[in-house]
Design a protein around this motif. Structure first.
Motif, PDB file in Angstrom:
ATOM      1  N   GLU A  64       0.824  -1.217   0.000  1.00  0.00           N
ATOM      2  CA  GLU A  64       0.000   0.000   0.000  1.00  0.00           C
ATOM      3  C   GLU A  64       0.858   1.267   0.000  1.00  0.00           C
ATOM      4  OE1 GLU A  64      -2.795  -0.140   3.228  1.00  0.00           O
ATOM      5  OE2 GLU A  64      -1.270   0.114   4.761  1.00  0.00           O
ATOM      6  N   LEU A  65       2.097   1.156   0.487  1.00  0.00           N
ATOM      7  CA  LEU A  65       2.957   2.347   0.491  1.00  0.00           C
ATOM      8  C   LEU A  65       3.584   2.603  -0.880  1.00  0.00           C
ATOM      9  CD1 LEU A  65       4.895   2.022   3.888  1.00  0.00           C
ATOM     10  CD2 LEU A  65       3.320   3.863   3.240  1.00  0.00           C
ATOM     11  N   ALA A  66       4.134   1.533  -1.478  1.00  0.00           N
ATOM     12  CA  ALA A  66       4.930   1.710  -2.700  1.00  0.00           C
ATOM     13  C   ALA A  66       4.167   2.427  -3.823  1.00  0.00           C
ATOM     14  CB  ALA A  66       5.460   0.353  -3.167  1.00  0.00           C
ATOM     15  N   PRO A  67       2.933   1.992  -4.159  1.00  0.00           N
ATOM     16  CA  PRO A  67       2.257   2.692  -5.261  1.00  0.00           C
ATOM     17  C   PRO A  67       1.913   4.143  -4.934  1.00  0.00           C
ATOM     18  CG  PRO A  67       0.844   0.988  -4.311  1.00  0.00           C
ATOM     19  CD  PRO A  67       2.179   0.849  -3.667  1.00  0.00           C
ATOM     20  N   ARG A  68       1.649   4.416  -3.646  1.00  0.00           N
ATOM     21  CA  ARG A  68       1.355   5.811  -3.263  1.00  0.00           C
ATOM     22  C   ARG A  68       2.586   6.688  -3.462  1.00  0.00           C
ATOM     23  NH1 ARG A  68      -2.483   3.242  -0.161  1.00  0.00           N
ATOM     24  NH2 ARG A  68      -4.376   4.430   0.246  1.00  0.00           N
ATOM     25  N   VAL A  69       3.737   6.152  -3.027  1.00  0.00           N
ATOM     26  CA  VAL A  69       4.986   6.905  -3.182  1.00  0.00           C
ATOM     27  C   VAL A  69       5.262   7.102  -4.678  1.00  0.00           C
ATOM     28  CG1 VAL A  69       7.485   6.846  -2.797  1.00  0.00           C
ATOM     29  CG2 VAL A  69       5.937   6.086  -0.986  1.00  0.00           C
ATOM     30  N   ALA A  70       5.074   6.027  -5.453  1.00  0.00           N
ATOM     31  CA  ALA A  70       5.328   6.104  -6.898  1.00  0.00           C
ATOM     32  C   ALA A  70       4.416   7.144  -7.553  1.00  0.00           C
ATOM     33  CB  ALA A  70       5.128   4.735  -7.537  1.00  0.00           C
ATOM     34  N   ALA A  71       3.152   7.139  -7.161  1.00  0.00           N
ATOM     35  CA  ALA A  71       2.205   8.091  -7.773  1.00  0.00           C
ATOM     36  C   ALA A  71       2.585   9.521  -7.412  1.00  0.00           C
ATOM     37  CB  ALA A  71       0.788   7.776  -7.315  1.00  0.00           C
ATOM     38  N   GLU A  82       5.536  10.489  -9.438  1.00  0.00           N
ATOM     39  CA  GLU A  82       5.424  10.117 -10.862  1.00  0.00           C
ATOM     40  C   GLU A  82       6.568   9.187 -11.260  1.00  0.00           C
ATOM     41  OE1 GLU A  82       4.613  13.264 -13.557  1.00  0.00           O
ATOM     42  OE2 GLU A  82       2.959  14.024 -12.355  1.00  0.00           O
ATOM     43  N   ALA A  83       6.844   8.238 -10.383  1.00  0.00           N
ATOM     44  CA  ALA A  83       7.934   7.284 -10.605  1.00  0.00           C
ATOM     45  C   ALA A  83       7.407   6.065 -11.357  1.00  0.00           C
ATOM     46  CB  ALA A  83       8.499   6.837  -9.265  1.00  0.00           C
ATOM     47  N   SER A  84       8.313   5.296 -11.971  1.00  0.00           N
ATOM     48  CA  SER A  84       7.879   4.023 -12.546  1.00  0.00           C
ATOM     49  C   SER A  84       7.828   3.000 -11.413  1.00  0.00           C
ATOM     50  CB  SER A  84       8.817   3.569 -13.662  1.00  0.00           C
ATOM     51  OG  SER A  84      10.139   3.558 -13.215  1.00  0.00           O
ATOM     52  N   PHE A  85       6.899   2.060 -11.518  1.00  0.00           N
ATOM     53  CA  PHE A  85       6.671   1.134 -10.401  1.00  0.00           C
ATOM     54  C   PHE A  85       6.346  -0.254 -10.924  1.00  0.00           C
ATOM     55  CE2 PHE A  85       3.289  -0.540  -7.384  1.00  0.00           C
ATOM     56  CZ  PHE A  85       4.220  -1.096  -6.508  1.00  0.00           C
TER      57      PHE A  85
END
Ligand code: FAD
Length: 323
Positions: free
Chosen positions: A102-109, A112-115
């Motif tokens: 749940e953390l990783a995609p929020r940080v990526a969004a 605007e990082a690739s994930f």
């Protein structure tokens, strides 16, 4: 890739096993590129962080403040994003467990990082980093390239082996995120613990029961076998839907994805949705009375037989070996 950051998780004063796996993966990547790699941890202790040095981590950013005492996904994600931006990390590793997922995609969004989620391997063969992840419920693997300045991956627990490589010391640096900590959208107010119960995500050996166990009153057999292996108890969705076991034990597409060293499937048919959650286990032992059950296609060892006869005998055998 210039600087790697690893998200570290701790529980009752110990780094979680998956954190050591991430450190090992990060260390390997950092070495291949000759770049630094650091860890980030929330509200821990120096004694807990110290253990990271056994796996070669020499610097940890510690976000240690009462604002982060209780877990809030929005707040934690903001703090990590802030750290990434301020310290210039461009490759970040999270565990693909419930917190990391749940953390990783929020940080990526937010950056605007690739994930890429749920990675099971890296390939550096042509000098370029390729990320490997299972698709179609584990029936195939894709190899993907990542673009953009910041790249984020979550790694499937129990796939990357944690290999010690001690360094002399781990430097702990306090980090105060420059964010409005009162602007949290939600906060976990209490955690109801399954006292003494090992979670399937943390276990090296899992014994799971399926509809073949016939009813909750027979689950003691699964528990006994799990206990003798010091393992965790898992379940198929059929068992969870019937209310025999809690959802926290469900393995599969709509449950947890596990990769233990040994997965024992008792009275589980091996539907594709179940396989999606356990087919990357190192060894699979299936006990099923139907010799054509699909579980035998992925099993390394199989016993065709009635689990009510097989499990007690297996328990006796394992006991004898252990004595
Ligand atoms: P069954 O398929 O009924 O199999 C029972 C097995 O027990 C049989 O193979 C039988 O031969 C064997 N058996 C019976 N008696 C004995 C005995 N005495 N001794 C030995 N063997 C015996 N399933 C999951 O598990 N996890 C998921 O996350 C999941 N997500 C899903 C998501 C979706 C969208 C959908 C549609 C389905 C999902 N399912 C999931 C359900 C999945 O399709 C199967 O229905 C389920 O896995 C079947 O569970 P089971 O193997 O316990 O039961």
């Amino acid at each position: 890739m210039n600087k790697i950051l690893i998200f570290l998780e701790h529980n009752v004063g110990k780094l979680k096993r998956v954190s050591y796996e991430l450190i090992t993966a990060g260390r390997t990547l950092a070495k291949s590129k000759n770049i630094p790699f650091d860890g980030v941890i929330f509200n821990s202790t120096n004694e807990t962080i110290e253990t990271a040095k056994e796996y070669g981590l020499s610097k940890v950013l510690h976000i240690n403040s009462s604002s982060f005492e209780k877990y809030s996904v929005s707040l934690f994600a903001k703090a990590i994003s802030n750290l990434i931006q301020r310290n210039g990390y461009d490759f970040i590793l999270f565990p693909a467990n419930s917190r990391g997922s749940e953390l990783a995609p929020r940080v990526a969004a937010s950056l605007e990082a690739s994930f890429i989620a749920d990675c099971v391997g890296f390939d550096y063969s042509d000098g370029e980093l390729i990320v490997i992840k299972p698709v179609y419920a584990g029936k195939a693997h894709i190899k993907a390239k990542m673009y953009g300045t910041v790249k984020i991956c979550s790694l499937r627990p129990n796939v990357f082996t944690a290999i010690p490589e001690p360094v002399q010391e781990v430097v702990v640096e306090n980090f105060g995120p420059n964010i409005d900590a009162s602007a949290t959208k939600e906060v976990v107010i209490d955690t109801l613990k399954n006292e003494g119960k090992l979670d399937v995500l943390e276990a090296d050996i899992i014994v799971s029961g399926g509809r073949g166990i016939k009813g909750p009153e027979n689950y003691y057999l699964i528990e006994q076998l799990a206990n003798i292996f010091n393992g965790a108890v898992g379940a198929s969705r059929a068992v969870v839907d019937a209310g025999w076991r809690p959802h926290s034990e469900q393995v599969g597409q709509t449950g947890k994805t596990v990769s233990p060293t040994l997965y024992v499937a008792c009275g589980i048919s091996g539907a594709i949705q179940h396989l999606a959650g356990m087919s990357t286990s190192k060894y699979i032992l299936a006990i099923n009375k139907d010799k054509d059950a699909p579980i035998f296609k992925v099993a390394d060892y199989g016993v065709v037989g009635d689990l009510f006869n097989v499990i007690p005998k297996l328990i006796e055998k394992v006991k004898a070996v252990k004595e």
